[in-house]
Design a protein around this motif. Structure first.
Motif, PDB file in Angstrom:
ATOM      1  N   SER A   1      32.905  14.733  13.403  1.00  0.00           N
ATOM      2  CA  SER A   1      32.285  14.149  14.591  1.00  0.00           C
ATOM      3  C   SER A   1      32.956  14.658  15.868  1.00  0.00           C
ATOM      4  O   SER A   1      32.283  15.000  16.848  1.00  0.00           O
ATOM      5  CB  SER A   1      32.379  12.622  14.522  1.00  0.00           C
ATOM      6  OG  SER A   1      31.776  12.023  15.638  1.00  0.00           O
TER       7      SER A   1
ATOM      8  N   LEU B   1      27.428  12.457  17.328  1.00  0.00           N
ATOM      9  CA  LEU B   1      26.680  11.498  16.518  1.00  0.00           C
ATOM     10  C   LEU B   1      25.947  12.191  15.374  1.00  0.00           C
ATOM     11  O   LEU B   1      26.008  11.749  14.218  1.00  0.00           O
ATOM     12  CB  LEU B   1      25.684  10.751  17.397  1.00  0.00           C
ATOM     13  CG  LEU B   1      24.823   9.696  16.696  1.00  0.00           C
ATOM     14  CD1 LEU B   1      25.681   8.541  16.211  1.00  0.00           C
ATOM     15  CD2 LEU B   1      23.723   9.188  17.632  1.00  0.00           C
TER      16      LEU B   1
ATOM     17  N   GLU C   1      27.307  11.495  11.578  1.00  0.00           N
ATOM     18  CA  GLU C   1      26.455  10.663  10.732  1.00  0.00           C
ATOM     19  C   GLU C   1      25.815  11.468   9.605  1.00  0.00           C
ATOM     20  O   GLU C   1      25.635  10.954   8.501  1.00  0.00           O
ATOM     21  CB  GLU C   1      25.370   9.983  11.576  1.00  0.00           C
ATOM     22  CG  GLU C   1      25.891   9.004  12.607  1.00  0.00           C
ATOM     23  CD  GLU C   1      26.558   7.783  11.993  1.00  0.00           C
ATOM     24  OE1 GLU C   1      26.438   7.584  10.767  1.00  0.00           O
ATOM     25  OE2 GLU C   1      27.196   7.019  12.735  1.00  0.00           O
TER      26      GLU C   1
ATOM     27  N   GLY D   1      31.750   4.118   9.593  1.00  0.00           N
ATOM     28  CA  GLY D   1      30.691   4.140  10.598  1.00  0.00           C
ATOM     29  C   GLY D   1      31.177   3.682  11.962  1.00  0.00           C
ATOM     30  O   GLY D   1      30.789   4.242  13.000  1.00  0.00           O
TER      31      GLY D   1
ATOM     32  N   PHE E   1      23.272   1.761  12.251  1.00  0.00           N
ATOM     33  CA  PHE E   1      24.313   2.750  11.978  1.00  0.00           C
ATOM     34  C   PHE E   1      25.514   2.146  11.253  1.00  0.00           C
ATOM     35  O   PHE E   1      26.050   2.743  10.307  1.00  0.00           O
ATOM     36  CB  PHE E   1      24.786   3.404  13.275  1.00  0.00           C
ATOM     37  CG  PHE E   1      23.919   4.535  13.737  1.00  0.00           C
ATOM     38  CD1 PHE E   1      23.695   5.639  12.941  1.00  0.00           C
ATOM     39  CD2 PHE E   1      23.312   4.496  14.981  1.00  0.00           C
ATOM     40  CE1 PHE E   1      22.892   6.682  13.351  1.00  0.00           C
ATOM     41  CE2 PHE E   1      22.497   5.534  15.410  1.00  0.00           C
ATOM     42  CZ  PHE E   1      22.286   6.631  14.596  1.00  0.00           C
TER      43      PHE E   1
ATOM     44  N   LEU F   1      23.303   1.941   7.412  1.00  0.00           N
ATOM     45  CA  LEU F   1      23.550   3.254   6.815  1.00  0.00           C
ATOM     46  C   LEU F   1      24.506   3.190   5.622  1.00  0.00           C
ATOM     47  O   LEU F   1      24.239   3.816   4.587  1.00  0.00           O
ATOM     48  CB  LEU F   1      24.067   4.229   7.875  1.00  0.00           C
ATOM     49  CG  LEU F   1      24.219   5.686   7.421  1.00  0.00           C
ATOM     50  CD1 LEU F   1      22.884   6.246   6.949  1.00  0.00           C
ATOM     51  CD2 LEU F   1      24.795   6.544   8.545  1.00  0.00           C
TER      52      LEU F   1
END
Length: 245
Positions: free
Chosen positions: A26, A60, A64, A104, A148, A152
């Motif tokens: 990330s 992001l 993710e 997350g 998220f 997720l």
């Protein structure tokens, strides 16, 4: 409760490298995006054009995406390791889920930090440029945050359990879902505009009406229900899943 606490601690201890690796991906996406936008600003000039907070956007997307696909395939390894060590399945599932929730949260924290830096940096370096896209308008919505952080990880756990259960057969299900979502639904929506009296057109208009009637509260409730259902289904699948080493 003591056994669950031990399972939770061991799960975090096993997965801390994975957590840091997704955080690093990330951060790498953020760096790439910021370099990209700074080069673009130099090319355009200090007093012209608009920009997007590309560093936060790529942070992001990269974080993710790797979290999703990497997490799905790590569920089997973690399950086999935990059960072979004598851990109960009913404790492994919530422990693995909480570990992914933390993952997350860390990714979103990096995204928010990068977005804050971009909002502070770009106006100073290029005061004439205008921000055309700030990712805060997405992440600031409670439903998106819940999706998220809570939704997720539940999806990752469920997909990982389904792959363990059905092996390669499950990939056909993913392919069918992909075709339905990215080819079937757009065609239905198009038919709703061009041929509203046809069966496909009526189905497309029904989807539009359902989507238009969903409120923010309703969406959050649906996400929370879906999250709980995903965890429960994964637990039921893994309850009888054999260990494969």
């Amino acid at each position: 409760m003591k056994e669950f606490g031990n399972t939770l601690r061991q799960t975090f201890r096993i997965n801390y490298k994975e957590i840091f690796s997704y955080a690093g991906i990330s951060a790498a996406g953020a760096l790439l995006g910021m370099v990209f936008i700074l080069i673009g600003m130099v090319t355009v000039g200090k007093s012209e054009g608009s920009y997007a907070n590309v560093g936060a956007i790529l942070s992001l997307m990269f974080g993710e995406a790797m979290f999703l696909f990497g997490g799905i395939f790590s569920v089997q390894y973690d399950f086999n390791l935990a059960v072979s060590m004598g851990k109960a399945r009913r404790y492994f599932v919530p422990a693995r889920y909480l570990c992914m929730v933390l993952n997350g949260l860390i990714i979103l924290g990096i995204v928010k930090l990068v977005n804050f830096l971009e909002r502070a940096l770009y106006p100073v370096l290029y005061p004439g440029a205008v921000c055309g896209m700030d990712i805060d308008w997405i992440l600031g919505r409670p439903a998106v945050f819940i999706g998220f952080v809570l939704g997720l990880p539940s999806l990752i756990l469920l997909l990982g359990a389904l792959i363990m259960k059905f092996s390669t057969k499950f990939y056909w299900g993913i392919w069918a879902f992909w075709m339905l979502g990215f080819m079937g639904i757009p065609r239905l929506l198009s038919a709703g505009k061009k041929h509203p009296d046809s069966l496909a057109g009526k189905a497309g208009n029904l989807l539009m009406d359902l989507a238009g009637g969903v409120t923010g509260t309703g969406l959050m409730a649906a996400l929370l229900c879906g999250t709980g259902a995903g965890i429960l289904i994964a637990l039921l699948i893994l309850k009888k899943q054999r260990v494969t080493l």
